[in-house]
Design an enzyme around this catalytic site. Structure first.
Site, PDB file in Angstrom:
ATOM      1  N   ALA A  38       0.866  -1.191   0.000  1.00  0.00           N
ATOM      2  CA  ALA A  38       0.000   0.000   0.000  1.00  0.00           C
ATOM      3  C   ALA A  38       0.902   1.240   0.000  1.00  0.00           C
ATOM      4  O   ALA A  38       0.764   2.140   0.841  1.00  0.00           O
ATOM      5  CB  ALA A  38      -0.967  -0.016   1.180  1.00  0.00           C
ATOM      6  N   HIS A  43       6.874   5.983   1.441  1.00  0.00           N
ATOM      7  CA  HIS A  43       7.699   4.826   1.065  1.00  0.00           C
ATOM      8  C   HIS A  43       8.609   5.180  -0.104  1.00  0.00           C
ATOM      9  O   HIS A  43       9.779   4.796  -0.145  1.00  0.00           O
ATOM     10  CB  HIS A  43       6.820   3.647   0.611  1.00  0.00           C
ATOM     11  CG  HIS A  43       5.942   3.074   1.679  1.00  0.00           C
ATOM     12  ND1 HIS A  43       4.587   3.179   1.656  1.00  0.00           N
ATOM     13  CD2 HIS A  43       6.260   2.360   2.793  1.00  0.00           C
ATOM     14  CE1 HIS A  43       4.080   2.556   2.712  1.00  0.00           C
ATOM     15  NE2 HIS A  43       5.069   2.065   3.414  1.00  0.00           N
ATOM     16  N   ASP A 158       7.124   5.577  12.571  1.00  0.00           N
ATOM     17  CA  ASP A 158       7.156   4.472  13.534  1.00  0.00           C
ATOM     18  C   ASP A 158       8.457   4.603  14.323  1.00  0.00           C
ATOM     19  O   ASP A 158       9.378   3.786  14.181  1.00  0.00           O
ATOM     20  CB  ASP A 158       7.098   3.137  12.787  1.00  0.00           C
ATOM     21  CG  ASP A 158       5.807   2.995  12.014  1.00  0.00           C
ATOM     22  OD1 ASP A 158       4.755   2.883  12.648  1.00  0.00           O
ATOM     23  OD2 ASP A 158       5.841   3.023  10.768  1.00  0.00           O
ATOM     24  N   ARG A 195      -2.417   3.130   6.272  1.00  0.00           N
ATOM     25  CA  ARG A 195      -3.730   3.024   6.902  1.00  0.00           C
ATOM     26  C   ARG A 195      -4.649   4.180   6.514  1.00  0.00           C
ATOM     27  O   ARG A 195      -5.873   4.065   6.652  1.00  0.00           O
ATOM     28  CB  ARG A 195      -3.593   2.977   8.428  1.00  0.00           C
ATOM     29  CG  ARG A 195      -3.028   1.666   8.926  1.00  0.00           C
ATOM     30  CD  ARG A 195      -2.748   1.752  10.414  1.00  0.00           C
ATOM     31  NE  ARG A 195      -1.900   0.650  10.825  1.00  0.00           N
ATOM     32  CZ  ARG A 195      -2.343  -0.520  11.257  1.00  0.00           C
ATOM     33  NH1 ARG A 195      -3.622  -0.733  11.335  1.00  0.00           N
ATOM     34  NH2 ARG A 195      -1.502  -1.467  11.616  1.00  0.00           N
TER      35      ARG A 195
HETATM   36  O1  PAF Z   1       6.794  -0.555   9.189  1.00  0.00           O
HETATM   37  C1  PAF Z   1       6.357  -1.529   8.542  1.00  0.00           C
HETATM   38  O2  PAF Z   1       5.730  -1.372   7.505  1.00  0.00           O
HETATM   39  C2  PAF Z   1       6.593  -2.932   9.077  1.00  0.00           C
HETATM   40  O3  PAF Z   1       6.580  -2.943  10.459  1.00  0.00           O
HETATM   41  C3  PAF Z   1       7.881  -3.574   8.527  1.00  0.00           C
HETATM   42  C4  PAF Z   1       9.112  -2.794   8.966  1.00  0.00           C
HETATM   43  C5  PAF Z   1       7.822  -3.628   7.016  1.00  0.00           C
HETATM   44  C6  PAF Z   1       8.017  -5.009   9.059  1.00  0.00           C
HETATM   45  O4  PAF Z   1       6.958  -5.807   8.651  1.00  0.00           O
END
Ligand code: PAF
Length: 288
Positions: A38, A43, A158, A195
């Protein structure tokens, strides 16, 4: 751009990429961007940074079951592999996509290892998502051993995960450099997140409260006590009818422990988790 669904063929591709270069005596520098798909601009900015720093970038797209403590959340997690691949195809540079099925990584047992992240795992997200960081640690440990990247890239949205990944590579002695990248936001301040795709237009609008509150805390941090800041945030969320605050914390960036009093020598961040309907959103901001 190559797409691999099996770790065996991914490992072969990485080794032949290196063999091709070994003739000229140079090992390719590998960057790694782990994602759950997604994909959004946040990203893409991680992938672009990885492309700048490395010769070859592996992007994994895998919704990791062991990091979800809520099955409904796992089922509803957005999955858009075709769109993700189109986005990545537009980028310039050597990219390998790893898009495995669960069995390729977990074989017979879909379970997480039990890690000791020296207490980092017990704060904030750790309190509200039991076992989450064992799942994150398990999958990243697997990825790092398969891909053997030189550098791996993580967003600061995160932030607790970022600090835990740093601890993971130290504890497991994995030779990878962890690079944290700044949070990307909508113009309204809403932090970009996969999300967000699950929010309707009204919720997108209302979710900007999270950013507004974090900003207010940052502005008032020097002149206001920690108790008053906590009260202010509780009040702001009580006044709104759509978002439910799960937690607000002002914590030390290194230990992630709740700040009990301000010290000139520590760096603090404010962290929020809140629900917009069923969708859980997190965000954070440095305060000093
Ligand atoms: O941050 C995320 O999207 C996930 O926690 C990760 C680092 C890809 C691990 O599944």
């Amino acid at each position: 751009m190559l797409i691999h669904t099996q770790k065996k063929s991914l490992v072969q591709a990485l080794s032949s990429a290196n063999n091709a270069d070994s003739e000229i005596g140079k090992k390719k520098k590998i960057g790694f961007v782990p994602t759950m798909g997604a994909l959004h601009i946040g990203h893409i900015s991680l992938v672009n940074k990885a492309l700048e720093d490395n010769d070859l970038v592996v992007v994994s797209i895998f919704v990791n079951p062991t990091q979800f403590n809520n099955n409904a959340d796992l089922q509803k997690y957005p999955r858009t592999p075709e769109d993700d691949i189109s986005l990545l195809k537009n980028l310039k540079g050597e990219i390998i996509v790893y898009l495995p099925q669960v069995q390729d990584l977990y074989e017979t047992a879909v379970s997480a290892k039990d890690y000791n992240f020296e207490g980092l795992e017990n704060e904030m997200e750790g309190k509200h998502r039991k076992g989450h960081f064992n799942g994150v640690g398990t999958i990243l440990d697997k990825f790092f051993r398969i891909i053997k990247p030189d550098n791996a890239y993580f967003g600061e949205k995160d932030f607790q995960q970022l600090q835990i990944v740093r601890k993971l590579v130290a504890v497991e002695k994995l030779p990878v450099k962890i690079i944290g990248c700044p949070i990307l936001r909508e113009e309204t301040g809403l932090a970009l997140s996969s999300r967000n795709k699950r929010l309707d237009a009204k919720q997108v609008d209302e979710a900007t409260l999270i950013y507004k509150v974090l900003n207010e805390v940052r502005e008032k941090f020097d002149s206001t006590t920690l108790k008053e800041l906590n009260e202010l945030v509780a009040e702001r969320f009580l006044q709104n009818e759509s978002l439910n605050l799960e937690y607000f914390e002002i914590a030390d960036e290194k230990t992630l422990k709740t700040a009990k009093q301000k010290s000139k020598h520590a760096k603090y961040r404010a962290f929020i988790a809140a629900f917009a309907g069923e969708v859980r959103l997190i965000d954070n901001m440095p305060l000093n």
